[in-house]
Design an enzyme around this catalytic site. Structure first.
Site, PDB file in Angstrom:
ATOM      1  CG  MET A  68      40.434  35.797  44.979  1.00 56.36           C
ATOM      2  SD  MET A  68      40.471  37.350  44.077  1.00 56.36           S
ATOM      3  CE  MET A  68      42.046  37.989  44.614  1.00 56.36           C
ATOM      4  CB  THR A  69      40.780  28.499  44.812  1.00 52.19           C
ATOM      5  OG1 THR A  69      39.562  28.751  45.533  1.00 52.19           O
ATOM      6  CG2 THR A  69      41.918  28.385  45.780  1.00 52.19           C
ATOM      7  CE1 TYR A  70      38.140  34.176  41.910  1.00 48.74           C
ATOM      8  CE2 TYR A  70      36.905  32.660  43.294  1.00 48.74           C
ATOM      9  CZ  TYR A  70      37.374  33.932  43.035  1.00 48.74           C
ATOM     10  OH  TYR A  70      37.097  34.943  43.912  1.00 48.74           O
ATOM     11  CG  ASP A  71      39.961  33.889  37.061  1.00 46.40           C
ATOM     12  OD1 ASP A  71      39.075  33.388  36.329  1.00 46.40           O
ATOM     13  OD2 ASP A  71      39.807  34.958  37.688  1.00 46.40           O
ATOM     14  CD  GLU A 117      41.421  41.165  42.249  1.00 44.83           C
ATOM     15  OE1 GLU A 117      41.502  41.004  41.023  1.00 44.83           O
ATOM     16  OE2 GLU A 117      40.419  40.867  42.886  1.00 44.83           O
ATOM     17  N   GLY A 140      38.416  47.841  46.036  1.00 40.34           N
ATOM     18  CA  GLY A 140      39.409  47.471  45.031  1.00 40.34           C
ATOM     19  C   GLY A 140      38.809  46.637  43.920  1.00 40.34           C
ATOM     20  N   GLY A 141      39.352  45.437  43.732  1.00 42.42           N
ATOM     21  CA  GLY A 141      38.896  44.581  42.638  1.00 42.42           C
ATOM     22  C   GLY A 141      39.789  44.729  41.420  1.00 42.42           C
ATOM     23  CD1 TRP A 142      40.441  43.124  35.866  1.00 38.55           C
ATOM     24  CD2 TRP A 142      41.954  41.887  36.943  1.00 38.55           C
ATOM     25  NE1 TRP A 142      41.430  42.816  34.971  1.00 38.55           N
ATOM     26  CE2 TRP A 142      42.371  42.045  35.607  1.00 38.55           C
ATOM     27  CE3 TRP A 142      42.759  41.134  37.826  1.00 38.55           C
ATOM     28  CZ2 TRP A 142      43.558  41.480  35.117  1.00 38.55           C
ATOM     29  CZ3 TRP A 142      43.938  40.574  37.333  1.00 38.55           C
ATOM     30  CH2 TRP A 142      44.328  40.754  35.988  1.00 38.55           C
TER      31      TRP A 142
END
Ligand SMILES: *[C@@H]1O[C@H](CO)[C@@H](O)[C@H](O)[C@H]1NC(C)=O
Ligand SMILES: *[C@@H]1O[C@H](CO)[C@@H](O)[C@H](O)[C@H]1NC(C)=O
Ligand SMILES: *[C@@H]1O[C@H](CO)[C@@H](O)[C@H](O)[C@H]1NC(C)=O
Ligand SMILES: CC(=O)N[C@H]1CO[C@H](CO)[C@@H](O)[C@@H]1O
Length: 486
Positions: free
Chosen positions: A211-214, A146, A103-105
């Protein structure tokens, strides 16, 4: 008595420590980056991670897991065989687990949404995933949807229960082979509550990576940190629960009953760049006009790899600041504003995870660490900083290889100049992974990769036109600039 007590506590500590995870994501497309940004499987330091994640495979219309870059991933038609090269890294770190991410963005949400909603497609997904993992030697699968019920999702809210159904069936399919199952998930309450049945994730998954970023970025109208650990400067009286921070996200998952021993936090090896509206207003939460500078390798306005930014800091004047509350650095130069993480902030987050008895950390992603060691003389300073934070006061969670010098390959990079691979069989014996001059010709060189059995395979390359191989710069170069006495 004292000795046996020490021994017992030592064993206890080492068992606890070895369960802790440093999960390293590898963005495989970095192999196509230019110059010193190029990062191939040979650049990976297997001893710095407990788990390595290969990103990304995709899903086709039949629900089948497929390679998105067959030339790079697979051996067929003279492909580069990186699935196998990647899994051969287990020869260098026998405790290493390898995971294939799907998957992924860029893959979006629709393909997962369609697959998870249909029994036959789910079944195809599971059997093809098992087949791919076993064929190439992966230890597990990472689901990077995502996100359920967001973006281009097809079935909306039904995704949540369909995802649970998929996880349940995957667990059954995977248990027959002892395969690991993990997922990377949206971390904050606002986003996670739309996408997941959290108790079901706890039931079926071995590891969940937040996903503790963005958390803030140049899409906002004011500056903010990519991954603040806590409420920061500029947040004033805003209640901390209504802010996006690593701590608030972790507390939310724990409050939903998600077990700490399956939870890892995400650590970014990249920052966000902003374009300040007014250079005199440069604190956190200052007005911003969107994305700022891009780096030379990742070439995306609004984002910058740590390796790209630490290089800029060496050659330009920036005002380096630290948000003492959020526990992350940021940097200002005229109208440029950059939120990033360095070895110190990532170590602090690692210690935070360990203090809460979480399973550890995951990093996105290793190819933007300073893997050549160009900024501070040490390669992989971020990943090494995280390893040090893990080992401080207890047994190292990873097993650094003793005796052998694994640093021999770290300075290798390849020319962006097109070189011609030839099929000439060679007598060359690879001393290590990486790039080496041809002892018989100034014009050619060898790239040493791993065979399935862990031995090295020399791949012969000829420099284009009349160029010579320049071992000091790891590129094909003009003969007058190269020291070659043959
Ligand atoms: C920024 O501050 C300087 C010095 O006080 C001033 O001369 C300049 O006009 C200010 N710039 C803006 C855009 O406000
Ligand atoms: C290790 O722990 C000690 C004591 O808590 C601390 O002073 C030191 O800075 C730590 N080192 C690293 C690399 O985190
Ligand atoms: C490892 O590297 C160090 C420093 O470069 C060198 O002195 C040492 O001989 C090397 N050891 C081995 C086993 O190659
Ligand atoms: C297994 C399951 O819950 N399937 C559902 C997934 O979503 C579709 C579309 O809303 C439903 O029709 C399925 O029943």
């Amino acid at each position: 008595m004292l000795i046996s007590k020490l021994l017992v506590s030592f064993i206890f500590v080492s068992v606890v420590a070895t369960e802790k995870k440093i999960i390293c994501y590898y963005g495989t497309w970095a192999t196509y980056r230019n110059g010193l940004g190029k990062f191939d499987v040979a650049h990976i330091k297997a001893e710095l991670c407990t788990h390595l994640v290969y990103t990304f495979a995709g899903i086709n219309s039949q629900g089948t897991v497929v390679s998105l870059d067959p030339y790079l991933d697979l051996p067929d038609n003279w492909g580069r065989n990186n699935f196998r090269n990647f899994n051969a890294l287990k020869q260098k770190n026998t405790k290493l687990k390898t995971i294939l991410a799907v998957g992924g963005w860029n893959e979006g949400s629709a393909k997962y949404s369609i697959m998870a909603a249909n029994e036959n497609l789910r079944s195809n997904f599971i059997s093809s995933a098992v087949h791919m993992l076993l064929t190439y030697g992966f230890d597990g699968l990472d689901l990077d949807w995502e996100y359920p019920n967001r973006r281009d999702s097809v079935h909306g809210k039904a995704d949540v229960d369909n995802f649970t159904k998929l996880l349940k069936e995957l667990r059954t399919g995977f248990d027959k082979y002892g395969l690991l199952l993990s997922a990377a998930v949206a971390s904050t309450r606002d986003t996670a509550s739309l996408s997941y049945d959290i108790p079901a994730l706890a039931q079926y998954l071995d590891i969940v990576g937040l996903m503790t970023y963005d958390m803030y970025g140049p899409w906002d109208s004011v500056t903010g940190h990519n991954s603040p650990l806590h409420k920061g400067e500029g947040d004033g009286n805003v209640p901390k629960e209504s802010l996006n921070t690593v701590d608030v996200a972790v507390q939310y998952w724990l409050s939903q009953g998600f077990p700490a021993e399956k939870l890892v936090i995400g650590l970014p090896f990249y920052g966000h760049t902003y374009n300040l509206a007014n250079q005199n207003k440069s604190s956190v939460r200052s007005p911003s006009y969107g994305p700022g500078i891009a780096g030379p390798y990742t070439v995306t306005n609004g984002n910058i790899g740590y390796n790209e930014f630490c290089d800029l800091l060496l050659t330009q004047t920036w005002d380096l600041r630290f948000d003492n509350l959020a526990k992350v650095p940021y940097a200002v130069q005229n109208r440029n504003w950059v939120s990033y993480d360095d070895a110190a902030s990532l170590s602090a987050k690692t210690k935070y995870a360990l203090n809460l008895n979480l399973a550890g950390v995951m990093v996105w992603s290793i190819e933007t660490d300073d893997f050549h060691g160009l900024c501070h003389g040490e390669d992989f300073p971020l990943l090494r900083g995280i390893n040090r934070a893990f080992s401080n006061g207890s047994t190292p969670s990873t097993t650094p290889s003793s005796g052998s010098n694994t640093t021999t390959t770290t300075t290798s990079t390849q020319s962006s100049t097109t070189t011609v691979p030839t099929t000439t069989p060679s007598k060359f014996t690879c001393p290590a992974l990486g790039w080496f001059p041809d002892p018989d010709s100034c014009r050619s060189y060898y790239v040493c990769t791993l065979n399935e059995d862990g031995s090295f395979r020399p791949n012969y390359f000829l420099c284009p036109s009349k160029l010579y191989w320049d071992q000091s710069k790891m590129v094909c170069n003009y003969p007058s600039l190269v020291n070659c006495d043959l």
